[in-house]
Enzyme design. Structure first.
Site, PDB file in Angstrom:
ATOM      1  N   ASP A  75       9.995   5.490 -10.446  1.00 34.13           N
ATOM      2  CA  ASP A  75       9.548   5.558 -11.616  1.00 34.13           C
ATOM      3  C   ASP A  75      10.318   7.061 -12.466  1.00 34.13           C
ATOM      4  O   ASP A  75      10.494   7.460 -12.812  1.00 34.13           O
ATOM      5  CB  ASP A  75       7.722   6.056 -11.433  1.00 34.13           C
ATOM      6  CG  ASP A  75       7.209   4.296 -11.796  1.00 34.13           C
ATOM      7  OD1 ASP A  75       8.100   3.328 -11.928  1.00 34.13           O
ATOM      8  OD2 ASP A  75       5.576   4.073 -11.917  1.00 34.13           O
ATOM      9  N   SER A  79       0.935  -1.425  -0.105  1.00 35.41           N
ATOM     10  CA  SER A  79      -0.483  -0.215   0.110  1.00 35.41           C
ATOM     11  C   SER A  79       0.949   1.215   0.278  1.00 35.41           C
ATOM     12  O   SER A  79       1.537   1.281  -0.989  1.00 35.41           O
ATOM     13  CB  SER A  79      -0.546   0.158   1.647  1.00 35.41           C
ATOM     14  OG  SER A  79      -2.168   1.062   0.821  1.00 35.41           O
ATOM     15  N   LYS A  97      -1.005  -4.598  -2.948  1.00 34.77           N
ATOM     16  CA  LYS A  97      -2.246  -3.901  -2.932  1.00 34.77           C
ATOM     17  C   LYS A  97      -1.703  -2.907  -3.059  1.00 34.77           C
ATOM     18  O   LYS A  97      -1.980  -1.485  -2.930  1.00 34.77           O
ATOM     19  CB  LYS A  97      -2.104  -3.480  -0.725  1.00 34.77           C
ATOM     20  CG  LYS A  97      -3.869  -2.706  -1.015  1.00 34.77           C
ATOM     21  CD  LYS A  97      -3.208  -2.552   0.777  1.00 34.77           C
ATOM     22  CE  LYS A  97      -5.319  -2.159   0.899  1.00 34.77           C
ATOM     23  NZ  LYS A  97      -5.143  -0.452   0.698  1.00 34.77           N
TER      24      LYS A  97
END
Length: 449
Positions: free
Chosen positions: A306, A295, A320
């Site tokens: 990224d 999460s 999740k």
């Protein structure tokens, strides 16, 4: 009032229930009236004919729980007891063992054991099953009952019978309850490398604690470290705003995460703030993750990965990729409802697939790491499907044995290494800090923007 996370009910006829709900939920289909009639028929028959008298509130709560359980593993009805547990997790401390557990097929299964707690010190691991407490069988009971038994006055002892996949026989562990202080962040310095261990994001001051950790590292050295290791292993997540705040600490621009709801245009994007800039001053960063990183932890790892700000190292994370919103129903009840999926800056959903490390590093210090099952989102019943259709077989494929990872737990112990993943990350930071490699990495980062 709603917060993003990552009981008295009168008796009405079905028609009255539908009429009451209609303004809130829009037009009610004729078939819905029939289903509500069916529900009331079952409700009345249970009240009238069940072998034992059942409290109306118990029946209605069971119906609500069943409705939400049919959606996904993370939507839930929170009664007064659940709300108090949530407040304890986010604000206070309690007497217990430091375990995060779930119920699987009637058995209590360990999700994570919090660092520096009785459970962690005793070596309890993710995927272990607790079958008995003080010799009494747990199977068939509720998760709340098991949690209540494990919590208690600090200094008192409790015996757990544990079944560990890969071992032939159960074993007993005797633990002494302690005050479990919910400290979200710890830091230390090893070999000129700052190590920031983020245990959870449930505290509303996690971001501030990370800022304090960076300042502590710099002050202890009297200068900047060679780099930072951000340890998110076994971090089960928590508050979305804290994940965004932590990622923002290490970024000076760019998207951190996007939330996408039911409708096509229901998209909310969150970005790094221009000031203050990256508090790590552009130094190399490695983020450690494992199957227990979930999460909010995956939001941070995905954003830094990224944006080319950090290397992610370790094992594939939990997966999740959904957002839960806590909707207040009354003074002591609430609804925790899945309202969106989240995506990393490049548009990846981590739902089911998780965050794949840039460098896969097994935890060789754990003698059972090969046999230990990895519990992930994809293993949970009724989990949300990743619309990108992630191929888990590819993600789990480790390929040929890596010659770098042939050491055994005993061999590492003789070398004084009790955490291979962390040791590998520290040594990698040292290599990354060499001038030629730093220049190459800086160039690669500029090219990615």
């Amino acid at each position: 009032m709603a917060k993003t996370l990552l009981r008295s009910v009168g008796l009405f006829g079905a028609g009255m229930i539908a009429a009451t709900l209609a303004p809130a939920i829009g037009a009610v289909d004729v078939g819905t009236y029939k289903e509500l009639d069916q529900f009331m028929s079952v409700f009345e028959r249970v009240r009238a004919d069940y072998v034992d008298k059942v409290d109306d509130r118990t029946l209605i709560k069971g119906a609500i729980d069943g409705m939400l359980a049919s959606l996904d593993p993370h939507s839930a009805y929170l009664d007064a007891r659940d709300r108090q547990n949530m407040r304890t997790q986010t604000q206070g401390s309690y007497g217990g063992l430091g375990l995060s557990v779930t119920m699987e097929d009637g058995a209590v299964k360990i999700m994570t054991s919090q660092e520096d707690t009785p459970a962690a010190k005793a070596g309890l691991k993710t995927g272990d099953y607790i079958t008995h407490l003080d010799g009494k069988l747990l199977y068939g009971g509720s998760l709340d009952e098991a949690v209540d038994q494990m919590r208690g006055k600090p200094g008192t002892r409790i015996s757990l019978t544990v079944v560990r996949p890969g071992r032939d026989k159960p074993f007993d562990v005797s633990l002494t309850r302690e005050v479990i202080q919910l400290k979200p962040v710890k830091w230390e310095v090893k070999n000129e490398v700052g190590i920031i261990n983020i245990n959870t994001f449930v505290n509303s001051n996690t971001g501030d604690s990370v800022r304090a950790a960076i300042a502590g590292v710099q002050k202890s050295l009297g200068h900047d470290p060679l780099g930072y290791v951000i340890d998110l292993r076994s971090n089960p997540g928590g508050l979305l705003d804290q994940a965004i705040d932590v990622a923002d600490i290490f970024l000076d621009r760019g998207e951190i995460v996007s939330q996408r709801g039911r409708e096509k245009g229901d998209i909310e994007r969150r970005y790094a703030t221009a000031t203050p800039t990256d508090l790590a001053h552009g130094l190399p960063i490695i983020v450690l993750v494992d199957a227990g990183s979930a999460s909010a932890a995956e939001i941070v790892a995905g954003a830094l990965q990224d944006q080319k700000r950090a290397l992610v190292m370790g094992e594939r994370s939990f997966g999740k990729g959904s957002v839960q919103t806590v909707l207040e129903l009354s003074d002591d009840t609430a609804l925790k409802l899945t309202t969106a999926r989240y995506y990393t800056p490049s548009g990846r959903s981590v739902q089911e697939g998780g965050i794949k490390p840039d460098i896969i590093v097994p935890q060789l210090s754990d003698a059972d790491y090969k046999a230990r099952p990895r519990l992930r989102e994809a293993d949970l019943r009724r989990h949300l499907i990743n619309e990108a259709k992630v191929d888990d077989k590819i993600l789990e494929d480790d390929g040929k044995p890596d010659p770098r990872f042939q050491l055994t737990a005993d061999g590492l112990k003789k070398q004084g290494i009790d955490d291979f993943q962390l040791d590998y990350a520290i040594k990698t930071i040292a290599r990354m800090s060499q001038p030629p490699l730093r220049t190459a990495l800086a160039g690669a980062k500029r090219g990615a923007k």
